[in-house]
Design an enzyme around this catalytic site. Structure first.
Site, mmCIF file in Angstrom:
data_model
loop_
_atom_site.group_PDB
_atom_site.id
_atom_site.type_symbol
_atom_site.label_atom_id
_atom_site.label_comp_id
_atom_site.label_asym_id
_atom_site.label_seq_id
_atom_site.Cartn_x
_atom_site.Cartn_y
_atom_site.Cartn_z
ATOM 1 C CG PHE A 131 7.453 -5.702 -17.459
ATOM 2 C CD1 PHE A 131 6.560 -6.413 -16.667
ATOM 3 C CD2 PHE A 131 7.074 -5.402 -18.760
ATOM 4 C CE1 PHE A 131 5.335 -6.828 -17.164
ATOM 5 C CE2 PHE A 131 5.853 -5.809 -19.257
ATOM 6 C CZ PHE A 131 4.979 -6.531 -18.455
ATOM 7 C CE LYS A 132 4.834 -8.756 -20.696
ATOM 8 N NZ LYS A 132 3.941 -9.081 -21.804
#
Length: 442
Positions: free
Chosen positions: A106-107
């Site tokens: 997700f980063k």
């Protein structure tokens, strides 16, 4: 839009200054002076919008005049050029898959947005910007990939030795060029402590133009709102979703709550934690007591003093009563995490990673507790979303042992296995790190 320090001593700054500095001179985190309110028409018609339109509309008020509209649109387009599918797992539980970016985590969104912002801000500068970042797992790989080859930016990543997964380690130690990995013989908290000390050190700040790519940086924190809008764009239920977020440093869930306050419909947020239970204990007792981090199988959440929780408190004006109405939090142990991976695979043929498993269990548990009030009601039963924040391939030892299935390695990371790890080993000592930094050519 200007940003003030949560320590309330340093002067307010623009988005550009907040992104470049990372942290205020008084060591406080930057926070927007006002929370934008999205129009009701935008929310009502969100299903007809493109991802790019949503991204620009959400981010524009936070960026203000720091970046021209055409440049910001280009940055947004490059940041989100992969999918964010909302996948049905059971009748009332959905997975928001945030692992379809280049580093399967997700980063990627925050790292890509921030790297492109810094690239724009550095376009006419002579001095390089040095990005210092501590990682407990996925941040390092996402930052390394996002900043690789960005002109005028060097990246130094500190990670805890033997406490990240093999794929995570390859992602942050094999790229070279402007990326340097420091392997610390300690915990994530040790890495984060060294980074914080570096920002406070006069000698290092005289030699380098330092900034952070952790979620303390507004340019990495704020774009995480976008996942929640993309989830709602795909939401088919009448009632807003309950959203369960795997939570370590609390930047992701803080961004989700910010999106909600801006106008995004959400019924309730759950901060799903592993054995590192500082926030669950705070919501129970009212006592916020940081602790040394505990190593778990959901390693990216192994944080004993979550930096971004202060921002969540600020969103609710330090009113814990209002906070508890919108946010609950629970701690899930490793045994339960493994059992959840096994149960969900056997029931629904869906493979969770350990972080998603923590969030899934917390969501299911919360909905079971709250189902009773709907049993004899005409209201629809609640439905919820949990965030799958990393691809299961990052945790093969755990996931394959539990599911008895071999995880296929995606093409986007397969090439890493042919690369040689390059890292610099250090003790968890700021003095040793500073000596190394001072001996480098800036």
């Amino acid at each position: 839009m200007n940003y003030y320090s949560l320590n309330k001593i340093s002067p307010s700054v623009t988005f550009e200054e907040a992104a470049v500095k990372g942290q205020a001179p008084d060591k406080g985190l930057y926070f927007p002076e006002s929370i934008p309110t999205l129009s009701k028409d935008f929310i009502a018609n969100i299903k007809a919008c493109s991802k790019e339109e949503i991204g620009f509309t959400v981010m524009k008020p936070f960026v203000g005049e720091s970046i021209p509209d055409d440049v910001l649109q280009h940055i947004v387009n490059e940041t989100i050029n992969f999918n964010f599918p909302l996948v049905k797992v059971s009748d009332n539980i959905y997975s928001l898959e945030l692992f379809h970016g280049p580093t399967l985590a997700f980063k990627d969104v925050g790292a890509r947005f921030m790297s492109r912002c810094l690239g724009y801000f550095n376009r006419n500068k002579n001095q390089k910007t040095t990005v210092l970042v501590a990682t407990s797992g996925d941040t390092g790989g996402a930052v390394a990939n996002g900043f690789l080859g960005v002109e005028g930016v060097d990246v130094i990543i500190l990670y805890p030795s033997k406490k990240v997964s093999p794929v995570q380690e390859l992602q942050l130690t094999t790229l070279g060029e402007n990326i340097t990995a420091i392997e610390i013989e300690g915990s994530f908290d040790d890495c984060q402590r060294i980074v914080k000390q570096a920002f406070a050190d006069a000698d290092l700040n005289n030699k380098y133009s330092l900034t952070s790519a952790n979620s303390i940086n507004v340019a990495r924190w704020l774009p995480q709102q976008l996942y929640y809008f993309y989830a709602y764009q795909q939401w088919q239920h009448e009632e807003p979703p309950i959203i369960s977020v795997p939570s370590g440093n609390f930047g992701n869930i803080c961004a989700g709550i910010l999106a909600h306050i801006s106008g995004l419909p959400v019924k309730h947020f759950i901060a799903a934690c592993n054995a590192n239970d500082v926030v669950p204990e705070f919501l129970k007792t009212g006592n916020y007591q940081p602790k040394p981090s505990v190593a778990t199988i959901s390693n990216a959440m192994d944080v004993g003093n979550p930096s971004n929780f202060i921002r969540i408190l600020e969103l609710f004006h330090q009113n814990t009563g209002d906070l508890k109405l919108q946010l609950s939090s629970t701690s899930i142990d490793d045994i339960t995490t493994e059992e959840t991976i096994k149960d969900v695979f056997e029931k629904y043929n869906y493979v969770l990673d350990p972080h998603g498993a923590v969030a899934y269990y917390a969501l299911e548990e919360y909905m079971e507790w709250n189902n009773n009030e709907f049993e004899n009601s005409a209201l629809p039963k609640p439905a919820g979303i949990f965030l799958e924040t990393a691809h299961p391939v990052k945790f093969p030892e755990i996931v394959e042992a539990v599911t008895k299935q071999k995880i296929e390695v995606p093409e986007s990371v397969e090439y890493l296995f042919d690369r040689e790890k390059q890292s610099i080993n250090m003790q968890p000592s700021f003095a040793e790190f500073k000596e190394w930094m001072m001996s480098k050519n800036a």
